[in-house]
Scaffold this motif. Structure first.
Motif, PDB file in Angstrom:
ATOM      1  N   GLU A 319       0.872  -1.179   0.000  1.00 12.63           N
ATOM      2  CA  GLU A 319       0.000   0.000   0.000  1.00 12.63           C
ATOM      3  C   GLU A 319       0.906   1.225   0.000  1.00 12.63           C
ATOM      4  O   GLU A 319       1.797   1.342   0.854  1.00 12.63           O
ATOM      5  CB  GLU A 319      -0.906   0.006   1.231  1.00 12.63           C
ATOM      6  N   VAL A 320       0.667   2.134  -0.942  1.00 12.84           N
ATOM      7  CA  VAL A 320       1.610   3.237  -1.163  1.00 12.84           C
ATOM      8  C   VAL A 320       0.876   4.568  -1.337  1.00 12.84           C
ATOM      9  O   VAL A 320      -0.152   4.628  -2.007  1.00 12.84           O
ATOM     10  CB  VAL A 320       2.453   2.995  -2.444  1.00 12.84           C
ATOM     11  N   TYR A 321       1.428   5.600  -0.722  1.00 16.08           N
ATOM     12  CA  TYR A 321       1.004   6.962  -1.036  1.00 16.08           C
ATOM     13  C   TYR A 321       2.199   7.885  -0.846  1.00 16.08           C
ATOM     14  O   TYR A 321       3.203   7.516  -0.236  1.00 16.08           O
ATOM     15  CB  TYR A 321      -0.190   7.416  -0.185  1.00 16.08           C
ATOM     16  N   GLY A 322       2.107   9.072  -1.405  1.00 15.52           N
ATOM     17  CA  GLY A 322       3.242   9.981  -1.396  1.00 15.52           C
ATOM     18  C   GLY A 322       3.283  10.881  -0.173  1.00 15.52           C
ATOM     19  O   GLY A 322       2.250  11.215   0.416  1.00 15.52           O
ATOM     20  N   TYR A 323       4.480  11.278   0.190  1.00 14.60           N
ATOM     21  CA  TYR A 323       4.685  12.220   1.301  1.00 14.60           C
ATOM     22  C   TYR A 323       3.862  13.486   1.094  1.00 14.60           C
ATOM     23  O   TYR A 323       3.191  13.972   2.015  1.00 14.60           O
ATOM     24  CB  TYR A 323       6.184  12.552   1.396  1.00 14.60           C
ATOM     25  N   LYS A 324       3.883  14.022  -0.113  1.00 18.04           N
ATOM     26  CA  LYS A 324       3.159  15.259  -0.390  1.00 18.04           C
ATOM     27  C   LYS A 324       1.654  15.091  -0.237  1.00 18.04           C
ATOM     28  O   LYS A 324       0.945  16.022   0.151  1.00 18.04           O
ATOM     29  CB  LYS A 324       3.507  15.764  -1.796  1.00 18.04           C
ATOM     30  N   LEU A 340      -5.916   8.352  -3.238  1.00 16.30           N
ATOM     31  CA  LEU A 340      -4.479   8.525  -3.475  1.00 16.30           C
ATOM     32  C   LEU A 340      -3.628   7.427  -2.860  1.00 16.30           C
ATOM     33  O   LEU A 340      -2.418   7.372  -3.087  1.00 16.30           O
ATOM     34  CB  LEU A 340      -4.034   9.891  -2.937  1.00 16.30           C
ATOM     35  N   LEU A 341      -4.247   6.563  -2.053  1.00 19.68           N
ATOM     36  CA  LEU A 341      -3.525   5.410  -1.532  1.00 19.68           C
ATOM     37  C   LEU A 341      -3.712   4.273  -2.526  1.00 19.68           C
ATOM     38  O   LEU A 341      -4.830   3.851  -2.811  1.00 19.68           O
ATOM     39  CB  LEU A 341      -4.042   5.017  -0.149  1.00 19.68           C
ATOM     40  N   ARG A 342      -2.612   3.792  -3.066  1.00 21.24           N
ATOM     41  CA  ARG A 342      -2.645   2.804  -4.140  1.00 21.24           C
ATOM     42  C   ARG A 342      -2.183   1.439  -3.643  1.00 21.24           C
ATOM     43  O   ARG A 342      -1.343   1.351  -2.742  1.00 21.24           O
ATOM     44  CB  ARG A 342      -1.739   3.241  -5.296  1.00 21.24           C
ATOM     45  N   VAL A 343      -2.693   0.400  -4.248  1.00 24.03           N
ATOM     46  CA  VAL A 343      -2.210  -0.956  -4.002  1.00 24.03           C
ATOM     47  C   VAL A 343      -1.310  -1.327  -5.176  1.00 24.03           C
ATOM     48  O   VAL A 343      -1.754  -1.328  -6.327  1.00 24.03           O
ATOM     49  CB  VAL A 343      -3.371  -1.963  -3.870  1.00 24.03           C
ATOM     50  N   GLU A 344      -0.036  -1.563  -4.888  1.00 19.33           N
ATOM     51  CA  GLU A 344       0.940  -1.831  -5.941  1.00 19.33           C
ATOM     52  C   GLU A 344       1.509  -3.240  -5.821  1.00 19.33           C
ATOM     53  O   GLU A 344       1.645  -3.784  -4.720  1.00 19.33           O
ATOM     54  CB  GLU A 344       2.091  -0.815  -5.881  1.00 19.33           C
ATOM     55  N   GLY A 345       1.861  -3.819  -6.971  1.00 17.22           N
ATOM     56  CA  GLY A 345       2.404  -5.170  -7.000  1.00 17.22           C
ATOM     57  C   GLY A 345       3.899  -5.216  -7.180  1.00 17.22           C
ATOM     58  O   GLY A 345       4.605  -4.231  -6.941  1.00 17.22           O
TER      59      GLY A 345
END
Length: 362
Positions: A319-324, A340-345
């Motif tokens: 689970e990924v999102y940016g600092y900004k 803006l929170l993405r699930v990435e493989g």
């Protein structure tokens, strides 16, 4: 992932002064060559104001930054590659670092003798570079001689290294460092165990007393660095030493008075960090906010493996999102609500400043 930088230069150029400021330690510093014989090692937290900002939005028990290791290596002189001034020992220390911080004296000071009798930054750089090139020539020649004898074994790795070694030897004999020879990834792979000194990335640290007065020196080294595709940063070792002794609150006030956001040493550390193509991602939760160092271009499983090898081996998703995104929206929940929170493989390439949570199964 440790970032390990060796600080080199002629005697009396300010290496130990800068090292002491970096680590706030008390390495010996004196007005004569070879004051530093065995390398002093200091581990310094990588300054990253993003972590303090993250803690404003995600309450946590502790903040753990990533770190940079600095090795203060004794001053090299002419003939170091042949053992002058205990040169062989010093060159051995340089082989064990990832990057080289080459401190260049760009100030006049009658109280601190210059080992060459005068201040001439380009001459000083070339003295050091020549010694490092000579050391690498000896290393490359020995391996080439050995591998030419072993070609008849049919070992493909040995055969593939021959042309690379010849190219390196020719370039070094022309006075070019290995990093400037346009070697391919395959070339580097075939001779990786040689640990050539001149293949390491270099950051020239321009040590001045007065930025305005010494601007001519700064311009000269900047131009020199650009020609050989290296980087440089100008700092005042003496001033940074004084700043290093200040309390954090005093430093903030001092920076505000000068109208700067970060010290010369912070710029130096960040430059050293980027020199190796490294970036930072974060994990953040109630127990800790932590910075992790990875190579630019690493994918999510490799980033997870920096935390623990099991994370990489059993990686499922991140689970990924940016600092900004966090700074703009204030909470992780609001980041989710904004999509803006993405699930990435496994193919996701991690970006600098990503805030990540990993799901894995071993």
């Amino acid at each position: 992932m440790a970032l390990n930088c060796g600080i080199v230069g002629l005697p009396n150029v300010g290496k130990s002064t800068i090292f002491n400021a970096l680590t706030s330690s008390k390495a010996a510093s004196a007005n004569y060559p070879f004051c530093t014989i065995d390398p002093n090692v200091g581990v310094v937290a990588l300054p990253d104001r993003r972590m303090d900002k993250i803690s404003e939005f995600i309450k946590t028990e502790k903040i753990i930054p990533t770190s940079v290791e600095f090795v203060d290596i004794a001053g090299l002189v002419k003939g170091a590659s042949k053992g002058e001034g205990l040169g062989n020992k010093f060159l051995g220390h340089i082989k064990n670092v990832n990057a080289i911080l080459h401190v260049v004296r760009c100030f006049e000071n009658e109280d601190t003798v210059h080992v060459e009798g005068s201040v001439d930054p380009v001459r000083d750089i070339e003295i050091i570079n020549t010694e490092l090139i000579l050391a690498d020539i000896e290393t490359a020649e020995k391996r080439l001689t050995k591998n030419l004898k072993l070609v008849k074994t049919g070992d493909k790795s040995i055969i593939s290294s021959i042309d690379t070694l010849k190219k390196i030897k020719e370039g070094l004999n022309e006075g070019k460092p290995a990093r400037a020879l346009g070697l391919s990834e395959d070339d580097y792979q075939s001779i990786s165990d040689l640990n050539l000194i001149t293949a390491k990335p270099v950051l020239y640290v321009i040590n001045v007393f007065d930025f305005e007065k010494d601007k001519g020196y700064i311009d000269t080294i900047t131009e020199y660095a650009e020609k050989e595709n290296s980087c440089c940063v100008a700092i005042s070792g003496d001033m940074e030493s004084e700043i290093a002794q200040m309390e954090p609150e005093e430093r903030v006030e001092y920076y505000e008075e000068l109208g700067i956001e970060e010290s010369g040493l912070e710029r130096l550390i960040h430059q050293a960090y980027s020199l190796l193509g490294l970036i930072t991602y974060f994990t953040a939760g109630p127990k800790e906010i932590r910075a992790w160092t990875i190579n630019l271009g690493n994918k999510a499983p490799q980033a997870a493996g920096v935390i623990h090898t099991d994370f990489e081996r059993g990686f499922i998703r991140a689970e990924v999102y940016g600092y900004k995104d966090l700074i703009e929206h204030g909470t992780e929940q609001k980041v989710k609500e904004k999509g803006l929170l993405r699930v990435e493989g496994k193919e996701y390439v991690v970006k600098d400043g990503d805030i990540m949570h990993f799901l894995f199964n071993v």
